[in-house]
Scaffold this motif. Structure first.
Motif, PDB file in Angstrom:
ATOM      1  N   LYS A 160     -52.943  46.483  23.488  1.00 59.45           N
ATOM      2  CA  LYS A 160     -53.250  47.911  23.462  1.00 59.45           C
ATOM      3  C   LYS A 160     -53.770  48.405  24.803  1.00 59.45           C
ATOM      4  O   LYS A 160     -53.474  49.529  25.229  1.00 59.45           O
ATOM      5  N   VAL A 161     -54.530  47.570  25.498  1.00 62.40           N
ATOM      6  CA  VAL A 161     -55.067  47.959  26.806  1.00 62.40           C
ATOM      7  C   VAL A 161     -53.937  48.288  27.772  1.00 62.40           C
ATOM      8  O   VAL A 161     -53.999  49.280  28.526  1.00 62.40           O
ATOM      9  N   HIS A 162     -52.889  47.492  27.763  1.00 62.82           N
ATOM     10  CA  HIS A 162     -51.794  47.682  28.718  1.00 62.82           C
ATOM     11  C   HIS A 162     -50.842  48.801  28.285  1.00 62.82           C
ATOM     12  O   HIS A 162     -50.243  49.460  29.141  1.00 62.82           O
ATOM     13  N   THR A 163     -50.700  49.032  26.997  1.00 60.41           N
ATOM     14  CA  THR A 163     -49.885  50.174  26.568  1.00 60.41           C
ATOM     15  C   THR A 163     -50.581  51.491  26.892  1.00 60.41           C
ATOM     16  O   THR A 163     -49.931  52.469  27.275  1.00 60.41           O
ATOM     17  N   GLN A 164     -51.909  51.511  26.759  1.00 53.89           N
ATOM     18  CA  GLN A 164     -52.650  52.717  27.133  1.00 53.89           C
ATOM     19  C   GLN A 164     -52.557  52.977  28.635  1.00 53.89           C
ATOM     20  O   GLN A 164     -52.541  54.128  29.077  1.00 53.89           O
ATOM     21  N   ALA A 165     -52.473  51.919  29.419  1.00 58.46           N
ATOM     22  CA  ALA A 165     -52.413  52.071  30.872  1.00 58.46           C
ATOM     23  C   ALA A 165     -51.146  52.790  31.315  1.00 58.46           C
ATOM     24  O   ALA A 165     -51.127  53.417  32.382  1.00 58.46           O
ATOM     25  N   LEU A 166     -50.087  52.737  30.522  1.00 61.28           N
ATOM     26  CA  LEU A 166     -48.846  53.424  30.896  1.00 61.28           C
ATOM     27  C   LEU A 166     -49.080  54.919  31.062  1.00 61.28           C
ATOM     28  O   LEU A 166     -48.654  55.527  32.055  1.00 61.28           O
ATOM     29  N   LEU A 167     -49.778  55.514  30.103  1.00 56.27           N
ATOM     30  CA  LEU A 167     -50.033  56.951  30.185  1.00 56.27           C
ATOM     31  C   LEU A 167     -51.180  57.272  31.136  1.00 56.27           C
ATOM     32  O   LEU A 167     -51.233  58.372  31.692  1.00 56.27           O
ATOM     33  N   GLU A 168     -52.094  56.334  31.333  1.00 49.12           N
ATOM     34  CA  GLU A 168     -53.146  56.563  32.329  1.00 49.12           C
ATOM     35  C   GLU A 168     -52.544  56.656  33.726  1.00 49.12           C
ATOM     36  O   GLU A 168     -52.932  57.519  34.523  1.00 49.12           O
ATOM     37  N   VAL A 169     -51.608  55.781  34.035  1.00 47.23           N
ATOM     38  CA  VAL A 169     -50.918  55.846  35.325  1.00 47.23           C
ATOM     39  C   VAL A 169     -50.113  57.129  35.429  1.00 47.23           C
ATOM     40  O   VAL A 169     -50.110  57.797  36.469  1.00 47.23           O
ATOM     41  N   THR A 170     -49.436  57.489  34.347  1.00 45.43           N
ATOM     42  CA  THR A 170     -48.639  58.719  34.348  1.00 45.43           C
ATOM     43  C   THR A 170     -49.516  59.940  34.627  1.00 45.43           C
ATOM     44  O   THR A 170     -49.177  60.786  35.461  1.00 45.43           O
ATOM     45  N   GLY A 171     -50.634  60.034  33.940  1.00 47.09           N
ATOM     46  CA  GLY A 171     -51.523  61.178  34.140  1.00 47.09           C
ATOM     47  C   GLY A 171     -52.088  61.244  35.547  1.00 47.09           C
ATOM     48  O   GLY A 171     -52.197  62.328  36.135  1.00 47.09           O
TER      49      GLY A 171
ATOM     50  N   SER B 264     -44.346  60.086  27.786  1.00 51.38           N
ATOM     51  CA  SER B 264     -45.235  59.972  26.630  1.00 51.38           C
ATOM     52  C   SER B 264     -44.492  59.443  25.414  1.00 51.38           C
ATOM     53  O   SER B 264     -45.017  58.612  24.658  1.00 51.38           O
ATOM     54  N   PHE B 265     -43.262  59.910  25.228  1.00 46.72           N
ATOM     55  CA  PHE B 265     -42.494  59.466  24.068  1.00 46.72           C
ATOM     56  C   PHE B 265     -42.140  57.981  24.174  1.00 46.72           C
ATOM     57  O   PHE B 265     -42.215  57.239  23.190  1.00 46.72           O
ATOM     58  N   LEU B 266     -41.772  57.544  25.365  1.00 45.68           N
ATOM     59  CA  LEU B 266     -41.459  56.128  25.548  1.00 45.68           C
ATOM     60  C   LEU B 266     -42.705  55.263  25.336  1.00 45.68           C
ATOM     61  O   LEU B 266     -42.625  54.183  24.734  1.00 45.68           O
ATOM     62  N   ALA B 267     -43.845  55.727  25.828  1.00 46.47           N
ATOM     63  CA  ALA B 267     -45.083  54.985  25.611  1.00 46.47           C
ATOM     64  C   ALA B 267     -45.404  54.906  24.126  1.00 46.47           C
ATOM     65  O   ALA B 267     -45.876  53.869  23.628  1.00 46.47           O
ATOM     66  N   TRP B 268     -45.149  56.001  23.408  1.00 45.64           N
ATOM     67  CA  TRP B 268     -45.361  55.979  21.952  1.00 45.64           C
ATOM     68  C   TRP B 268     -44.417  54.992  21.282  1.00 45.64           C
ATOM     69  O   TRP B 268     -44.841  54.249  20.377  1.00 45.64           O
ATOM     70  N   GLN B 269     -43.151  54.951  21.696  1.00 52.14           N
ATOM     71  CA  GLN B 269     -42.208  54.009  21.095  1.00 52.14           C
ATOM     72  C   GLN B 269     -42.656  52.561  21.305  1.00 52.14           C
ATOM     73  O   GLN B 269     -42.564  51.736  20.390  1.00 52.14           O
ATOM     74  N   ILE B 270     -43.138  52.257  22.508  1.00 50.11           N
ATOM     75  CA  ILE B 270     -43.608  50.894  22.787  1.00 50.11           C
ATOM     76  C   ILE B 270     -44.817  50.562  21.924  1.00 50.11           C
ATOM     77  O   ILE B 270     -44.884  49.495  21.298  1.00 50.11           O
ATOM     78  N   GLN B 271     -45.782  51.487  21.875  1.00 51.61           N
ATOM     79  CA  GLN B 271     -46.987  51.258  21.074  1.00 51.61           C
ATOM     80  C   GLN B 271     -46.640  51.166  19.586  1.00 51.61           C
ATOM     81  O   GLN B 271     -47.187  50.320  18.862  1.00 51.61           O
ATOM     82  N   HIS B 272     -45.715  51.997  19.124  1.00 49.55           N
ATOM     83  CA  HIS B 272     -45.329  51.991  17.715  1.00 49.55           C
ATOM     84  C   HIS B 272     -44.668  50.674  17.332  1.00 49.55           C
ATOM     85  O   HIS B 272     -44.936  50.126  16.243  1.00 49.55           O
ATOM     86  N   ARG B 273     -43.827  50.145  18.215  1.00 53.40           N
ATOM     87  CA  ARG B 273     -43.158  48.883  17.906  1.00 53.40           C
ATOM     88  C   ARG B 273     -44.164  47.729  17.852  1.00 53.40           C
ATOM     89  O   ARG B 273     -44.089  46.852  16.977  1.00 53.40           O
ATOM     90  N   ILE B 274     -45.124  47.722  18.764  1.00 49.52           N
ATOM     91  CA  ILE B 274     -46.164  46.693  18.733  1.00 49.52           C
ATOM     92  C   ILE B 274     -47.026  46.836  17.478  1.00 49.52           C
ATOM     93  O   ILE B 274     -47.410  45.853  16.846  1.00 49.52           O
ATOM     94  N   GLN B 275     -47.315  48.086  17.103  1.00 44.34           N
ATOM     95  CA  GLN B 275     -48.105  48.331  15.895  1.00 44.34           C
ATOM     96  C   GLN B 275     -47.363  47.827  14.664  1.00 44.34           C
ATOM     97  O   GLN B 275     -47.980  47.248  13.757  1.00 44.34           O
ATOM     98  N   GLN B 276     -46.063  48.031  14.612  1.00 41.53           N
ATOM     99  CA  GLN B 276     -45.276  47.531  13.481  1.00 41.53           C
ATOM    100  C   GLN B 276     -45.342  46.009  13.406  1.00 41.53           C
ATOM    101  O   GLN B 276     -45.478  45.434  12.313  1.00 41.53           O
ATOM    102  N   SER B 277     -45.229  45.354  14.556  1.00 42.47           N
ATOM    103  CA  SER B 277     -45.297  43.890  14.567  1.00 42.47           C
ATOM    104  C   SER B 277     -46.662  43.408  14.087  1.00 42.47           C
ATOM    105  O   SER B 277     -46.775  42.390  13.391  1.00 42.47           O
ATOM    106  N   PHE B 278     -47.708  44.143  14.450  1.00 43.81           N
ATOM    107  CA  PHE B 278     -49.054  43.776  13.998  1.00 43.81           C
ATOM    108  C   PHE B 278     -49.180  43.945  12.482  1.00 43.81           C
ATOM    109  O   PHE B 278     -49.726  43.065  11.792  1.00 43.81           O
ATOM    110  N   ARG B 279     -48.670  45.034  11.960  1.00 44.71           N
ATOM    111  CA  ARG B 279     -48.754  45.270  10.515  1.00 44.71           C
ATOM    112  C   ARG B 279     -47.924  44.262   9.729  1.00 44.71           C
ATOM    113  O   ARG B 279     -48.267  43.913   8.589  1.00 44.71           O
TER     114      ARG B 279
END
Length: 308
Positions: free
Chosen positions: A189-200, A161-176
């Motif tokens: 965002k669809v593919h970053t969300q899929a990381l935790l969907e697969v994990t769950g 979960s933490f690694l998925a957050w780091q990836i999403q956070h870095r992409i969010q920073q680039s967007f901002r």
């Protein structure tokens, strides 16, 4: 996982069975049943010289049919879990590739740092998930961790979960920062969300075994069936009943034990999924897609460079 080529060599494929821990267990149980049957036959036919009570063979046929139906359900349930696990890891490969491709196309050409970050963290996500589904993450398996990251990761109870957050956070920073357009951000965002969907989904398989009562009932049924089988076969076949009992026990015990082996497909048994190889594939693919490679014998700040 045992790797073999289908439709190549029958005998060579059979030889692979002997490297399986499950097959060794099956053989041990089969030999035990053979020894028990031999003792019963010896006592009945030679020592006590009793007139054995002959049991109608149709009883064992009916019991065997019921047992076969239960075993079919058992193996189908186990294989469904194994196959779903393989589909989930296949989805993880596809999503990490798509994420890397879209990020590489959306990011400015000069933004090498984000590419490096995504390559390392996507690769580490695969390694992390692999061990998370076993006995816990081994930080030594992760690549290019700084001492600070090592200490930070060690404090996390759910590292995927933490690694998925780091990836999403870095992409969010680039967007901002305006490096990624709004449309590209939504697609990523669809593919970053899929990381935790697969994990769950993998955790659901890992933490929800076959119901205990059903598993115990089936084992008890097999034990009783193979236990009374010698008394039904010895009067008809004498010492040849030993071979028949061993063969029947080999079939029923084998199906049950193989189902137990694959119902948790993320372990290290011979027939479990090759999640380690898949994680290596993810690492290789994302580094290649993002045009990032490791440079040997360079200072830590220059561990990567872009390959044109």
């Amino acid at each position: 996982m045992i790797v073999y080529e289908a439709n190549k060599s029958w005998l060579r494929d059979v030889r692979h069975l002997w490297v399986s821990y499950t097959m060794k267990r099956i053989m041990q149980h089969t030999l035990i049943m053979g020894a028990i049957t031999a003792v019963i036959a010896f006592l009945t036919l030679d020592v006590l010289q009793l007139s054995p009570w002959k049991i109608d063979g149709s009883v064992f046929s009916l019991l065997g049919i019921v047992l076969s139906i239960l075993l079919v359900f058992r193996t189908n349930s186990a294989y469904d879990r194994w196959w779903e696990g393989r589909q989930l890891w296949g989805r993880l490969v596809n999503d990490t590739r798509n994420l890397a491709v879209m990020a590489h196309a959306a990011l400015p050409d000069e933004d090498l740092d984000t590419r490096r970050f995504l390559a390392v963290h996507l690769a580490n996500f695969g390694y992390t998930l692999k061990e998370h589904l076993r006995k816990g993450v081994q930080l030594e398996d992760l690549i290019f961790l700084s001492p600070e990251e090592h200490q930070l990761y060690a404090s996390k109870a759910h590292l995927p979960s933490f690694l998925a957050w780091q990836i999403q956070h870095r992409i969010q920073q680039s967007f901002r920062n305006g490096d990624i357009a709004g449309e590209d951000h939504l697609n990523l965002k669809v593919h970053t969300q899929a990381l935790l969907e697969v994990t769950g989904a993998c955790e659901r398989i890992r933490k929800t075994p076959i119901p205990f009562s059903y598993n115990v009932y089936l084992k008890l049924y097999i034990m009783v069936y193979t236990g009374i089988l010698p008394f039904g076969l010895i009067p008809h076949f004498g010492y040849f009943a030993i071979l028949f009992v061993m063969f029947i026990a080999f079939a029923f015990l084998g199906v049950q034990l193989m189902a137990e082996e694959i119902e948790d497909p993320f372990g290290l048994d011979c027939n479990d999924l090759p999640t380690g190889d898949i994680a290596h594939t993810i690492r290789k693919n994302v580094f290649e897609i993002l045009e990032v490679r490791h440079v040997e014998n360079e200072p830590e700040k220059n561990l990567y460079q872009k390959v044109f």
